[in-house]
Design a protein around this motif. Structure first.
Motif, PDB file in Angstrom:
ATOM      1  N   GLN A 237       0.771  -1.122   0.078  1.00 49.42           N
ATOM      2  CA  GLN A 237      -0.138  -0.079  -0.027  1.00 49.42           C
ATOM      3  C   GLN A 237       0.859   1.240  -0.157  1.00 49.42           C
ATOM      4  OE1 GLN A 237      -3.025  -0.157  -0.607  1.00 49.42           O
ATOM      5  NE2 GLN A 237      -3.782  -2.423  -0.177  1.00 49.42           N
ATOM      6  N   PRO A 238       0.455   2.305  -0.641  1.00 48.94           N
ATOM      7  CA  PRO A 238      -1.021   2.496  -1.046  1.00 48.94           C
ATOM      8  C   PRO A 238      -1.156   2.077  -2.690  1.00 48.94           C
ATOM      9  CG  PRO A 238       0.166   4.589  -1.373  1.00 48.94           C
ATOM     10  CD  PRO A 238       1.273   3.575  -0.715  1.00 48.94           C
ATOM     11  N   TRP A 239       0.029   1.456  -2.929  1.00 47.75           N
ATOM     12  CA  TRP A 239       0.115   1.409  -4.524  1.00 47.75           C
ATOM     13  C   TRP A 239      -0.894   0.200  -5.033  1.00 47.75           C
ATOM     14  CZ3 TRP A 239       2.417   5.345  -4.995  1.00 47.75           C
ATOM     15  CH2 TRP A 239       3.428   5.881  -4.085  1.00 47.75           C
ATOM     16  N   ALA A 240      -1.208  -0.952  -4.284  1.00 47.08           N
ATOM     17  CA  ALA A 240      -2.177  -1.883  -4.600  1.00 47.08           C
ATOM     18  C   ALA A 240      -3.351  -1.325  -4.531  1.00 47.08           C
ATOM     19  CB  ALA A 240      -2.130  -3.019  -3.497  1.00 47.08           C
ATOM     20  N   ARG A 241      -3.862  -0.239  -3.610  1.00 50.30           N
ATOM     21  CA  ARG A 241      -5.264   0.216  -3.817  1.00 50.30           C
ATOM     22  C   ARG A 241      -5.320   1.071  -4.755  1.00 50.30           C
ATOM     23  NH1 ARG A 241      -6.359   5.251  -2.457  1.00 50.30           N
ATOM     24  NH2 ARG A 241      -4.386   5.673  -1.127  1.00 50.30           N
ATOM     25  N   LEU A 242      -4.328   1.897  -5.462  1.00 47.48           N
ATOM     26  CA  LEU A 242      -4.267   2.877  -6.502  1.00 47.48           C
ATOM     27  C   LEU A 242      -4.631   1.943  -7.641  1.00 47.48           C
ATOM     28  CD1 LEU A 242      -1.737   5.565  -5.584  1.00 47.48           C
ATOM     29  CD2 LEU A 242      -4.175   5.557  -5.476  1.00 47.48           C
ATOM     30  N   TRP A 243      -3.764   0.819  -7.630  1.00 51.10           N
ATOM     31  CA  TRP A 243      -3.825  -0.246  -8.883  1.00 51.10           C
ATOM     32  C   TRP A 243      -5.416  -0.378  -9.078  1.00 51.10           C
ATOM     33  CZ3 TRP A 243      -0.492  -2.273 -12.642  1.00 51.10           C
ATOM     34  CH2 TRP A 243      -1.123  -3.252 -13.366  1.00 51.10           C
ATOM     35  N   ASP A 244      -6.128  -1.059  -7.759  1.00 53.73           N
ATOM     36  CA  ASP A 244      -7.328  -1.493  -7.991  1.00 53.73           C
ATOM     37  C   ASP A 244      -8.324  -0.197  -8.672  1.00 53.73           C
ATOM     38  OD1 ASP A 244      -6.572  -3.864  -7.014  1.00 53.73           O
ATOM     39  OD2 ASP A 244      -6.863  -3.591  -4.889  1.00 53.73           O
ATOM     40  N   GLU A 245      -8.085   0.945  -8.039  1.00 53.43           N
ATOM     41  CA  GLU A 245      -8.796   2.079  -8.494  1.00 53.43           C
ATOM     42  C   GLU A 245      -8.583   2.563  -9.790  1.00 53.43           C
ATOM     43  OE1 GLU A 245      -7.731   5.118  -5.855  1.00 53.43           O
ATOM     44  OE2 GLU A 245      -8.750   4.282  -3.948  1.00 53.43           O
ATOM     45  N   GLY A 246      -7.668   1.997 -10.674  1.00 57.14           N
ATOM     46  CA  GLY A 246      -7.686   2.069 -11.931  1.00 57.14           C
ATOM     47  C   GLY A 246      -6.311   2.767 -12.482  1.00 57.14           C
ATOM     48  N   HIS A 247      -5.431   3.022 -11.406  1.00 52.16           N
ATOM     49  CA  HIS A 247      -4.546   4.333 -11.747  1.00 52.16           C
ATOM     50  C   HIS A 247      -3.499   3.498 -12.752  1.00 52.16           C
ATOM     51  CE1 HIS A 247      -5.300   7.584  -8.960  1.00 52.16           C
ATOM     52  NE2 HIS A 247      -6.186   6.747  -8.467  1.00 52.16           N
ATOM     53  N   GLY A 248      -3.246   2.107 -12.602  1.00 56.61           N
ATOM     54  CA  GLY A 248      -2.259   1.703 -13.268  1.00 56.61           C
ATOM     55  C   GLY A 248      -2.648   1.253 -14.820  1.00 56.61           C
ATOM     56  N   ALA A 249      -3.958   1.140 -14.902  1.00 53.58           N
ATOM     57  CA  ALA A 249      -4.414   1.275 -16.536  1.00 53.58           C
ATOM     58  C   ALA A 249      -4.348   2.465 -16.925  1.00 53.58           C
ATOM     59  CB  ALA A 249      -5.686   0.555 -16.583  1.00 53.58           C
ATOM     60  N   SER A 250      -4.665   3.480 -16.197  1.00 60.51           N
ATOM     61  CA  SER A 250      -4.366   4.967 -16.703  1.00 60.51           C
ATOM     62  C   SER A 250      -2.773   5.198 -17.134  1.00 60.51           C
ATOM     63  CB  SER A 250      -5.023   5.942 -15.570  1.00 60.51           C
ATOM     64  OG  SER A 250      -4.585   7.314 -15.966  1.00 60.51           O
ATOM     65  N   TRP A 251      -1.860   4.980 -16.351  1.00 61.70           N
ATOM     66  CA  TRP A 251      -0.503   5.275 -16.613  1.00 61.70           C
ATOM     67  C   TRP A 251      -0.035   4.418 -17.637  1.00 61.70           C
ATOM     68  CZ3 TRP A 251       2.517   8.662 -14.954  1.00 61.70           C
ATOM     69  CH2 TRP A 251       2.230   9.726 -13.775  1.00 61.70           C
ATOM     70  N   ARG A 252      -0.370   3.005 -17.832  1.00 60.08           N
ATOM     71  CA  ARG A 252      -0.094   2.484 -18.925  1.00 60.08           C
ATOM     72  C   ARG A 252      -0.507   2.966 -20.199  1.00 60.08           C
ATOM     73  NH1 ARG A 252      -2.685  -2.024 -17.780  1.00 60.08           N
ATOM     74  NH2 ARG A 252      -4.452  -1.693 -19.188  1.00 60.08           N
ATOM     75  N   ARG A 253      -2.033   3.668 -20.276  1.00 54.71           N
ATOM     76  CA  ARG A 253      -2.338   4.381 -21.422  1.00 54.71           C
ATOM     77  C   ARG A 253      -1.443   5.353 -21.753  1.00 54.71           C
ATOM     78  NH1 ARG A 253      -7.299   2.721 -19.287  1.00 54.71           N
ATOM     79  NH2 ARG A 253      -7.416   4.721 -18.341  1.00 54.71           N
ATOM     80  N   ASP A 254      -1.288   6.223 -20.807  1.00 50.40           N
ATOM     81  CA  ASP A 254      -0.542   7.654 -20.849  1.00 50.40           C
ATOM     82  C   ASP A 254       0.887   7.279 -21.392  1.00 50.40           C
ATOM     83  OD1 ASP A 254      -2.623   8.934 -19.763  1.00 50.40           O
ATOM     84  OD2 ASP A 254      -1.962   9.415 -17.873  1.00 50.40           O
TER      85      ASP A 254
END
Length: 271
Positions: A237-254
Motif C-alpha cells: 500500500q498505497p500502490w495496490a489500492r491505487l492499482w485497484d482504483e484504475g491508476h495502473g491502467a491509466s498510467w499504461r495508456r498515458d
C-alpha cells in the motif's frame, strides 16, 4: 488534494483538523498555523533539505518546525488550495505554466548546494534512472496536486518523497503532470506539444537537455506504471489500492500515448 477548513470551533479552541486527499500519507492534520504528519526515518533528512532551501532564499516550500510531543513532524501551514483537481485554471495560461517551470528551476538551483546529513535516509518511491541519478536531491512529485496557490503565493508541498534524483527526471514528471500528457480523451490537450515547450523554455533547457528529456517523458511515466504494478503484485500500500482504483491502467495508456507522440514533443522542443 488537501482540503482545508477553519481550525477553530465556536469557542475559539484550536482543533486538529484532518487534511484529506493525499494518496500516500495518512494522519495529516492542521493545528493552528502548522501541519502535523507522521514522521519516519526520512524526516530528519527532509527537514534538513527544507531548512537549506530556506537558508538560500527559496520560499516556495514549507518551513520545517521539528517534532511535536506526539513524535509527529511539524511543518508551517501553507495557506491556499492545491491546483488539482478543481483549480487547474491557475496554470492554464501559458504565462502561468511558465511560472511553474521557473519555480522548478529555482528549486533545482537552490538545492544544488545542499549537502545531505551523513546518515540521511530517504523515501524515494521511484529511484531515478542512471541519467544524472544523484545529481540533486529531487522532489519526485512536482505536480498540480502538490502545488498550493493563494493569490500570488505559490508553494510546493509534500516533500516526504524527496531524495536523490536528477534535474531532468524531476522535470519529466512535472511535464507529464502539468501539461498534462494524458491519453484520456476528455483531458487530452490539443496544445500539449506547445505546453511541453513552455515548460522547457521557462526552465531554461539547452538543446542537448531537450533531446534527452524527450524520450525520458515516456520512461518516467512507465516507471510510475511499474511501481503500481509491483505494488499490486505484492499487496504493497498505497500502490495496490491505487492499482485497484484504475491508476495502473491509466498510467499504461498515458505511457503509450507519450511514446506514440515522441516526435511531436521533440519537434516542439527544437523549433
Amino acid at each position: 488534494m488537501r482540503h482545508r477548513r477553519s481550525v477553530r470551533d465556536a469557542g475559539g479552541v484550536i482543533e486538529e483538523i484532518p487534511l484529506v486527499g493525499g494518496n500516500v500519507s495518512a494522519g495529516v492534520v492542521r493545528v493552528g498555523d502548522t501541519v502535523r504528519r507522521p514522521a519516519g526515518p526520512w524526516t530528519p533528512a527532509v527537514h534538513a533539505l527544507l531548512t537549506h532551501l530556506r537558508e538560500v532564499g527559496f520560499r516556495a516550500a514549507p518551513r520545517p518546525l521539528g517534532l511535536d510531543d506526539k513524535g509527529r513532524e511539524v511543518l508551517e501551514f501553507v495557506p491556499g488550495a492545491t491546483v488539482w483537481p478543481d483549480r487547474f485554471a491557475e496554470v492554464e495560461p501559458h504565462a502561468r505554466l511558465g511560472r511553474v517551470g521557473r519555480m522548478i528551476r529555482e528549486f533545482h538551483d537552490a538545492v544544488a548546494g545542499f549537502v545531505p546529513p551523513a546518515d540521511a535516509t530517504w523515501r524515494v518511491a521511484i529511484p531515478p534512472e542512471d541519467d544524472g541519478g544523484g545529481e540533486i536531491v529531487a522532489h519526485h512529485d512536482l505536480a498540480p496536486w502538490n502545488l498550493v496557490t493563494s493569490g500570488d503565493t505559490w508553494s510546493f508541498i509534500d516533500w516526504d518523497g524527496a531524495g536523490p534524483g536528477s534535474r531532468l527526471w524531476d522535470l519529466a514528471y512535472a511535464v507529464k503532470a502539468f501539461v498534462p500528457l494524458t491519453a484520456d480523451l476528455a483531458r487530452r490537450r490539443p496544445d500539449a506539444a506547445a505546453r511541453v515547450r513552455v515548460l522547457a523554455d521557462a526552465y531554461g533547457l539547452d538543446e542537448e537537455q531537450r533531446r534527452r528529456l524527450t524520450p525520458m517523458l515516456a520512461r518516467r511515466a512507465r516507471a510510475m506504471y511499474d511501481l503500481l504494478a509491483a505494488g499490486h503484485a505484492r499487496g504493497t500500500q498505497p500502490w495496490a489500492r491505487l492499482w485497484d482504483e484504475g491508476h495502473g491502467a491509466s498510467w499504461r495508456r498515458d505511457t503509450a500515448y507519450i511514446e506514440q507522440n515522441e516526435q511531436a514533443w521533440l519537434t516542439a522542443l527544437l523549433t
